[in-house]
Design an enzyme around this catalytic site. Structure first.
Site, PDB file in Angstrom:
ATOM      1  N   MET A  30      17.640   2.764   1.365  1.00 33.80           N
ATOM      2  CA  MET A  30      18.430   2.817   2.598  1.00 33.80           C
ATOM      3  C   MET A  30      18.040   1.654   3.515  1.00 33.80           C
ATOM      4  SD  MET A  30      19.176   6.782   3.371  1.00 33.80           S
ATOM      5  CE  MET A  30      17.599   7.189   4.087  1.00 33.80           C
ATOM      6  N   LEU A  33      13.393  -2.462   4.526  1.00 34.05           N
ATOM      7  CA  LEU A  33      12.488  -2.524   3.376  1.00 34.05           C
ATOM      8  C   LEU A  33      11.039  -2.750   3.795  1.00 34.05           C
ATOM      9  CD1 LEU A  33      14.600  -4.654   0.850  1.00 34.05           C
ATOM     10  CD2 LEU A  33      14.567  -2.169   1.169  1.00 34.05           C
ATOM     11  N   GLU A  35       6.712  -2.394   1.907  1.00 36.35           N
ATOM     12  CA  GLU A  35       5.989  -2.578   0.639  1.00 36.35           C
ATOM     13  C   GLU A  35       6.301  -1.472  -0.375  1.00 36.35           C
ATOM     14  OE1 GLU A  35       4.054  -4.710  -1.184  1.00 36.35           O
ATOM     15  OE2 GLU A  35       4.764  -6.117   0.310  1.00 36.35           O
ATOM     16  N   HIS A  37       9.238  -0.022  -0.942  1.00 32.48           N
ATOM     17  CA  HIS A  37      10.456  -0.468  -1.640  1.00 32.48           C
ATOM     18  C   HIS A  37      10.154  -1.691  -2.518  1.00 32.48           C
ATOM     19  CE1 HIS A  37      12.178   1.152   2.301  1.00 32.48           C
ATOM     20  NE2 HIS A  37      12.743   1.934   1.405  1.00 32.48           N
ATOM     21  N   LYS A 150       6.744   9.135  -3.240  1.00 35.85           N
ATOM     22  CA  LYS A 150       6.644   9.644  -1.870  1.00 35.85           C
ATOM     23  C   LYS A 150       7.700  10.723  -1.622  1.00 35.85           C
ATOM     24  CE  LYS A 150       7.399   8.718   2.770  1.00 35.85           C
ATOM     25  NZ  LYS A 150       8.810   8.528   2.999  1.00 35.85           N
ATOM     26  N   GLN A 154      12.954  14.677  -4.036  1.00 32.34           N
ATOM     27  CA  GLN A 154      14.127  13.864  -4.372  1.00 32.34           C
ATOM     28  C   GLN A 154      14.063  13.444  -5.845  1.00 32.34           C
ATOM     29  OE1 GLN A 154      15.833  10.781  -1.677  1.00 32.34           O
ATOM     30  NE2 GLN A 154      14.746   9.358  -2.978  1.00 32.34           N
ATOM     31  N   LEU A 185       3.788   4.546   3.631  1.00 36.60           N
ATOM     32  CA  LEU A 185       4.777   3.678   4.275  1.00 36.60           C
ATOM     33  C   LEU A 185       6.127   4.389   4.286  1.00 36.60           C
ATOM     34  CD1 LEU A 185       4.000   0.129   2.852  1.00 36.60           C
ATOM     35  CD2 LEU A 185       3.112   1.239   4.899  1.00 36.60           C
ATOM     36  N   SER A 186       6.838   4.234   5.406  1.00 31.55           N
ATOM     37  CA  SER A 186       8.165   4.818   5.553  1.00 31.55           C
ATOM     38  C   SER A 186       8.939   3.961   6.533  1.00 31.55           C
ATOM     39  CB  SER A 186       8.042   6.247   6.104  1.00 31.55           C
ATOM     40  OG  SER A 186       9.291   6.663   6.628  1.00 31.55           O
TER      41      SER A 186
HETATM   42  P1  AMP Z   1      14.502   5.098   1.242  1.00 32.42           P
HETATM   43  O1  AMP Z   1      14.964   3.734   1.668  1.00 32.42           O
HETATM   44  O2  AMP Z   1      13.570   5.745   2.203  1.00 32.42           O
HETATM   45  O3  AMP Z   1      15.638   5.983   0.782  1.00 32.42           O
HETATM   46  O4  AMP Z   1      13.617   4.857  -0.048  1.00 32.42           O
HETATM   47  C1  AMP Z   1      14.115   4.158  -1.174  1.00 32.42           C
HETATM   48  C2  AMP Z   1      13.172   4.361  -2.332  1.00 32.42           C
HETATM   49  O5  AMP Z   1      11.877   3.862  -1.981  1.00 32.42           O
HETATM   50  C3  AMP Z   1      12.993   5.832  -2.681  1.00 32.42           C
HETATM   51  O6  AMP Z   1      12.941   5.982  -4.091  1.00 32.42           O
HETATM   52  C4  AMP Z   1      11.668   6.171  -2.033  1.00 32.42           C
HETATM   53  O7  AMP Z   1      10.997   7.229  -2.678  1.00 32.42           O
HETATM   54  C5  AMP Z   1      10.923   4.869  -2.206  1.00 32.42           C
HETATM   55  N1  AMP Z   1       9.830   4.778  -1.227  1.00 32.42           N
HETATM   56  C6  AMP Z   1       9.904   4.986   0.114  1.00 32.42           C
HETATM   57  N2  AMP Z   1       8.677   4.885   0.678  1.00 32.42           N
HETATM   58  C7  AMP Z   1       7.812   4.615  -0.336  1.00 32.42           C
HETATM   59  C8  AMP Z   1       6.392   4.412  -0.404  1.00 32.42           C
HETATM   60  N3  AMP Z   1       5.625   4.449   0.687  1.00 32.42           N
HETATM   61  N4  AMP Z   1       5.850   4.158  -1.615  1.00 32.42           N
HETATM   62  C9  AMP Z   1       6.627   4.118  -2.731  1.00 32.42           C
HETATM   63  N5  AMP Z   1       7.961   4.296  -2.732  1.00 32.42           N
HETATM   64  C10 AMP Z   1       8.545   4.551  -1.560  1.00 32.42           C
END
Ligand code: AMP
Length: 281
Positions: A30, A33, A35, A37, A150, A154, A185-186
């Site tokens: 989403m 981005l 680390e 991602h 993380k 899902q 990380l988020s």
């Molecule tokens: P998102 O943009 O939050 O939907 O995340 C996209 C993808 O990145 C998803 O598969 C998440 O699980 C993964 N992701 C998000 N945060 C992390 C993290 N800290 N470490 C590893 N993968 C992550």
């Protein structure tokens, strides 16, 4: 790296590589981005010939319109980061491209969508995730799709969709990438105020406390969860949930013995909702 916005453009760009027998890796995101991602994109780069990163803030998976409006967006910066991490294609469709007028189909996954994140965020959340991931897999038809541990629930939902709908793709899961203090990380971390960012370590502390207590021999999930909650309370954070569940079904466990157990936690820290998890095996 090419930036593409329509399904037709994406299919046209992937036709040649597919016919030439090149493998295609898909990394759905989403955006905003970080680390976490980028580690998935690098992993895709290492094992696939064509790497497609999707950037789509999926309105269908947000129950709370304020959360959707506040979700961080920076397409220009994301393009630079995805390119540097090895993406060949950045696919950033509009909401109208993904959900054209008259869109009426939803993918729902029973049982594993219901507890924890499903209970907190409502039934539309994982239906939104399952629907958009099914669509992205159909749009790009990748050989491999990459997701992060993380978002453990899902991952379980997506594995079930792929299995139940016979989608010909391999799912790979990357480990959770953390800041130096252990906070996962988020994209939402940027919205934490400084004092809340310091308190965000509470989720990791809760998981660490459960792990330590388990290592010391405790096997009762109720006691282990209580220890985790107490560790979080020391930082003034009360979890929405901290539960021990089976990693594939997300059913609660009665004891922690022979099978691996997932410890899942979610908490609101200030205005921001955070999740994390750990596996005891
Ligand atoms: P998102 O943009 O939050 O939907 O995340 C996209 C993808 O990145 C998803 O598969 C998440 O699980 C993964 N992701 C998000 N945060 C992390 C993290 N800290 N470490 C590893 N993968 C992550």
């Amino acid at each position: 790296m090419k930036t593409l916005r329509t399904v037709d453009e994406l299919r046209a760009a992937l036709n040649g590589p597919r016919r030439a027998g090149h493998s295609i890796g898909l990394v759905p995101t989403m955006g905003a981005l970080h680390e976490g991602h980028l580690s998935l994109i690098r992993r895709a780069r290492a094992s696939c010939d064509q790497v497609v990163v999707t950037l789509f803030v999926n309105p269908a998976q947000f129950g709370d319109p304020d959360d959707l409006a506040a979700y961080p967006r920076d397409e220009a910066q994301d393009g630079v980061l995805a390119d540097a991490a090895g993406a060949d294609i950045l696919f950033t469709p509009s909401a109208g491209e993904v959900y054209p007028l008259g869109f009426a189909t939803t993918v729902t996954v029973d049982e594993i969508s219901a507890p924890l994140e499903g209970a907190q965020r409502g039934p539309a959340h994982f239906a939104g995730v399952a629907t958009v991931v099914t669509k992205l897999l159909n749009m790009a038809q990748p050989d491999v799709a990459f997701f992060g541990q993380k978002d453990a629930q899902q991952v379980a939902v997506i594995r079930r969709v792929v299995r139940d709908l016979d989608i010909p793709v391999r799912i790979e899961v990357g480990e959770t990438i953390r800041d130096s203090d252990g906070v996962a990380l988020s994209s939402r971390n940027v919205r934490l105020r400084a004092a809340d960012r310091r308190r965000a370590v509470a989720l990791r502390r809760g998981l660490d406390a459960v792990r330590a207590c388990h290592a010391a021999g405790e096997r009762d999930p109720t006691i282990l969860a209580a220890i985790g909650r107490a560790a979080m309370a020391e930082l003034g954070v009360e979890p929405e949930y901290l539960e021990l569940v089976a990693p594939e079904s997300f059913a609660p466990v009665n004891s922690v013995r022979d099978e691996p157990v997932l410890v899942a936690v979610a908490a609101r820290v200030g205005d921001v909702r955070l999740i994390d998890n750990d596996i005891l095996d």
